[in-house]
Design a protein around this motif. Structure first.
Motif, PDB file in Angstrom:
ATOM      1  N   MET A   1     -92.064 -41.235  35.279  1.00 40.53           N
ATOM      2  CA  MET A   1     -91.442 -41.444  33.980  1.00 40.53           C
ATOM      3  C   MET A   1     -90.183 -42.295  34.151  1.00 40.53           C
ATOM      4  N   LYS A   2     -90.008 -43.235  33.248  1.00 44.43           N
ATOM      5  CA  LYS A   2     -88.865 -44.133  33.335  1.00 44.43           C
ATOM      6  C   LYS A   2     -87.613 -43.464  32.754  1.00 44.43           C
ATOM      7  N   PRO A   3     -86.431 -44.031  33.028  1.00 46.80           N
ATOM      8  CA  PRO A   3     -85.160 -43.352  32.690  1.00 46.80           C
ATOM      9  C   PRO A   3     -84.905 -43.102  31.214  1.00 46.80           C
ATOM     10  N   PHE A   4     -85.446 -43.966  30.340  1.00 49.02           N
ATOM     11  CA  PHE A   4     -85.101 -43.837  28.918  1.00 49.02           C
ATOM     12  C   PHE A   4     -86.340 -43.619  28.056  1.00 49.02           C
ATOM     13  N   CYS A   5     -86.178 -42.790  27.027  1.00 50.06           N
ATOM     14  CA  CYS A   5     -87.253 -42.529  26.074  1.00 50.06           C
ATOM     15  C   CYS A   5     -86.675 -42.519  24.665  1.00 50.06           C
ATOM     16  N   PHE A   6     -87.547 -42.419  23.683  1.00 49.37           N
ATOM     17  CA  PHE A   6     -87.133 -42.284  22.289  1.00 49.37           C
ATOM     18  C   PHE A   6     -87.429 -40.861  21.844  1.00 49.37           C
ATOM     19  N   ALA A   7     -86.412 -40.149  21.366  1.00 50.23           N
ATOM     20  CA  ALA A   7     -86.565 -38.775  20.874  1.00 50.23           C
ATOM     21  C   ALA A   7     -85.416 -38.480  19.928  1.00 50.23           C
ATOM     22  N   ASP A   8     -85.700 -37.628  18.940  1.00 50.03           N
ATOM     23  CA  ASP A   8     -84.660 -37.263  17.962  1.00 50.03           C
ATOM     24  C   ASP A   8     -84.043 -38.491  17.300  1.00 50.03           C
ATOM     25  N   GLY A   9     -84.876 -39.517  17.094  1.00 52.28           N
ATOM     26  CA  GLY A   9     -84.427 -40.679  16.351  1.00 52.28           C
ATOM     27  C   GLY A   9     -83.581 -41.667  17.109  1.00 52.28           C
ATOM     28  N   GLN A  10     -83.511 -41.529  18.442  1.00 56.31           N
ATOM     29  CA  GLN A  10     -82.678 -42.448  19.215  1.00 56.31           C
ATOM     30  C   GLN A  10     -83.204 -42.581  20.634  1.00 56.31           C
ATOM     31  N   ILE A  11     -82.769 -43.609  21.312  1.00 59.86           N
ATOM     32  CA  ILE A  11     -83.126 -43.770  22.720  1.00 59.86           C
ATOM     33  C   ILE A  11     -82.137 -42.998  23.566  1.00 59.86           C
ATOM     34  N   ILE A  12     -82.674 -42.112  24.397  1.00 64.34           N
ATOM     35  CA  ILE A  12     -81.850 -41.208  25.197  1.00 64.34           C
ATOM     36  C   ILE A  12     -82.397 -41.152  26.627  1.00 64.34           C
ATOM     37  N   PRO A  13     -81.632 -40.616  27.572  1.00 61.25           N
ATOM     38  CA  PRO A  13     -82.184 -40.381  28.910  1.00 61.25           C
ATOM     39  C   PRO A  13     -83.411 -39.464  28.813  1.00 61.25           C
ATOM     40  N   THR A  14     -84.455 -39.821  29.499  1.00 58.84           N
ATOM     41  CA  THR A  14     -85.724 -39.094  29.382  1.00 58.84           C
ATOM     42  C   THR A  14     -85.580 -37.612  29.693  1.00 58.84           C
ATOM     43  N   GLU A  15     -84.734 -37.277  30.650  1.00 59.03           N
ATOM     44  CA  GLU A  15     -84.601 -35.861  31.032  1.00 59.03           C
ATOM     45  C   GLU A  15     -83.956 -35.019  29.937  1.00 59.03           C
ATOM     46  N   LYS A  16     -83.392 -35.650  28.943  1.00 62.74           N
ATOM     47  CA  LYS A  16     -82.750 -34.903  27.857  1.00 62.74           C
ATOM     48  C   LYS A  16     -83.689 -34.666  26.667  1.00 62.74           C
ATOM     49  N   ALA A  17     -84.898 -35.180  26.734  1.00 60.62           N
ATOM     50  CA  ALA A  17     -85.854 -34.970  25.644  1.00 60.62           C
ATOM     51  C   ALA A  17     -86.308 -33.513  25.640  1.00 60.62           C
ATOM     52  N   ILE A  18     -86.264 -32.878  24.466  1.00 58.10           N
ATOM     53  CA  ILE A  18     -86.630 -31.464  24.361  1.00 58.10           C
ATOM     54  C   ILE A  18     -87.526 -31.233  23.152  1.00 58.10           C
ATOM     55  N   ILE A  19     -88.241 -30.109  23.193  1.00 53.51           N
ATOM     56  CA  ILE A  19     -89.078 -29.695  22.076  1.00 53.51           C
ATOM     57  C   ILE A  19     -89.028 -28.177  21.978  1.00 53.51           C
ATOM     58  N   HIS A  20     -89.098 -27.654  20.769  1.00 54.79           N
ATOM     59  CA  HIS A  20     -89.022 -26.210  20.567  1.00 54.79           C
ATOM     60  C   HIS A  20     -90.302 -25.546  21.082  1.00 54.79           C
ATOM     61  N   PRO A  21     -90.186 -24.425  21.792  1.00 50.98           N
ATOM     62  CA  PRO A  21     -91.379 -23.775  22.345  1.00 50.98           C
ATOM     63  C   PRO A  21     -92.324 -23.206  21.297  1.00 50.98           C
ATOM     64  N   MET A  22     -91.892 -23.106  20.037  1.00 51.34           N
ATOM     65  CA  MET A  22     -92.798 -22.635  18.993  1.00 51.34           C
ATOM     66  C   MET A  22     -93.474 -23.788  18.251  1.00 51.34           C
ATOM     67  N   ASP A  23     -93.263 -25.008  18.725  1.00 58.86           N
ATOM     68  CA  ASP A  23     -93.948 -26.155  18.137  1.00 58.86           C
ATOM     69  C   ASP A  23     -95.461 -25.967  18.288  1.00 58.86           C
ATOM     70  N   LEU A  24     -96.217 -26.393  17.289  1.00 55.13           N
ATOM     71  CA  LEU A  24     -97.674 -26.245  17.325  1.00 55.13           C
ATOM     72  C   LEU A  24     -98.316 -26.947  18.521  1.00 55.13           C
ATOM     73  N   SER A  25     -97.626 -27.948  19.058  1.00 56.99           N
ATOM     74  CA  SER A  25     -98.150 -28.604  20.252  1.00 56.99           C
ATOM     75  C   SER A  25     -98.277 -27.623  21.409  1.00 56.99           C
ATOM     76  N   PHE A  26     -97.352 -26.640  21.452  1.00 60.53           N
ATOM     77  CA  PHE A  26     -97.402 -25.624  22.499  1.00 60.53           C
ATOM     78  C   PHE A  26     -98.316 -24.469  22.130  1.00 60.53           C
ATOM     79  N   ILE A  27     -98.095 -23.878  20.981  1.00 61.83           N
ATOM     80  CA  ILE A  27     -98.793 -22.615  20.695  1.00 61.83           C
ATOM     81  C   ILE A  27    -100.211 -22.811  20.156  1.00 61.83           C
ATOM     82  N   ARG A  28    -100.545 -24.031  19.690  1.00 59.18           N
ATOM     83  CA  ARG A  28    -101.903 -24.284  19.196  1.00 59.18           C
ATOM     84  C   ARG A  28    -102.549 -25.520  19.831  1.00 59.18           C
ATOM     85  N   GLY A  29    -101.809 -26.241  20.650  1.00 65.42           N
ATOM     86  CA  GLY A  29    -102.354 -27.463  21.231  1.00 65.42           C
ATOM     87  C   GLY A  29    -102.618 -28.534  20.194  1.00 65.42           C
TER      88      GLY A  29
END
Length: 273
Positions: free
Chosen positions: A1-29
């Motif tokens: 993975m490269k150093p920068f990504c887009f998350a939360d509406g802005q370009i940020i360091p990739t390691e700072k990208a987060i998602i809530h554990p109750m997001d449907l991507s996690f609990i329902r795939g």
């Protein structure tokens, strides 16, 4: 993975990208994604991929608050910021945090820049083996994040010296877990018409070939084919020379397959250089 990504509406360091554990991507795939390559700092076939991503968001009832123009601007900025001359861009739209933990909600958009490793040259020269698997992907026409069966089944591929699987049901084949599938018989190219993701590489291979039959294909036809191959963003075109323990054709990559691979490489070079 490269150093920068887009998350939360802005370009940020990739390691700072987060998602809530109750997001449907996690609990329902439940979520969608798409992936495309960069060649010489350009996003290859970007409009085709954005067409599919935008359509997938609409079909899965996931709100996407960015226009095509805004997505293009973010992608170009990521390519430049990550110095991504040859690599991959992965767009992911999560299922969101649902009030009932089930229905689609407003998700998060992530865009990641990645390094890319192509299959070994030996696989293009000798062809690959696929394992048949009785299965049809749910909502196959949408590029969802649900690859559970393929990820689970992949544990047997290495022992069988296989690259991937070939899905089939009721005697007819559809696709590989991450690729589209083609056969060649008596010089005629055919590819399945149902239960498939309409791949972007598939689209361009069909255009380059000029006369491809898009129709139901039986497993027996596959086994009797002169040639077979798979197509995808990361593999481009890989000859298939074996299904399970059955040799396809003479067991070597065929001239039709290799000729189309050369045509695709010429197309890519003409676009990006």
């Amino acid at each position: 993975m490269k150093p920068f990504c887009f998350a939360d509406g802005q370009i940020i360091p990739t390691e700072k990208a987060i998602i809530h554990p109750m997001d449907l991507s996690f609990i329902r795939g439940y979520g969608i994604f798409d992936f495309f390559r960069t060649v010489n700092f350009q996003a290859l076939f970007l409009d085709n991929y954005l067409d599919r991503f935008l359509a997938s968001a609409e079909k899965t009832f996931l709100p996407l608050e960015y226009s095509r123009a805004e997505l293009k601007a973010v992608i170009q900025e990521l390519i430049e910021k990550n110095h991504l001359k040859e690599g991959g861009i992965r767009m992911v739209l999560s299922g969101g945090i649902s009030p009932n933990h089930f229905s689609p909600a407003k998700g998060k958009l992530f865009i990641f820049a990645e390094s890319l490793i192509f299959p070994a040259q030996e696989k293009y020269e000798k062809g690959i083996k696929l394992l048949s698997l009785e299965y049809v992907r749910p909502i196959a026409e949408i590029k969802t994040t649900n690859y559970a069966l393929a990820v689970w089944d992949s544990m047997r591929w290495k022992d069988a010296d296989a690259e991937d699987v070939l899905y089939h049901l009721n005697g007819h084949v559809s696709e590989s877990s991450r690729s589209n599938f083609f056969i060649v018989k008596d010089g005629v190219i055919s590819t399945p018409d149902a239960h498939i993701l309409k791949g972007i590489t598939r689209k361009h291979i069909i255009e380059l070939a000029g006369d491809v039959k898009i129709r139901p294909i039986s497993m027996q036809e596959v086994l009797n084919a002169d040639e077979a191959f798979i197509t995808s963003t990361t593999k481009v075109l890989l000859p298939v020379t074996q299904i399970d323990e059955h040799k396809i054709g003479n067991g070597k990559p065929g001239q039709v397959s290799l000729g189309l691979l050369d045509k695709f490489k010429a197309l890519e070079k003409g676009i990006c250089y």
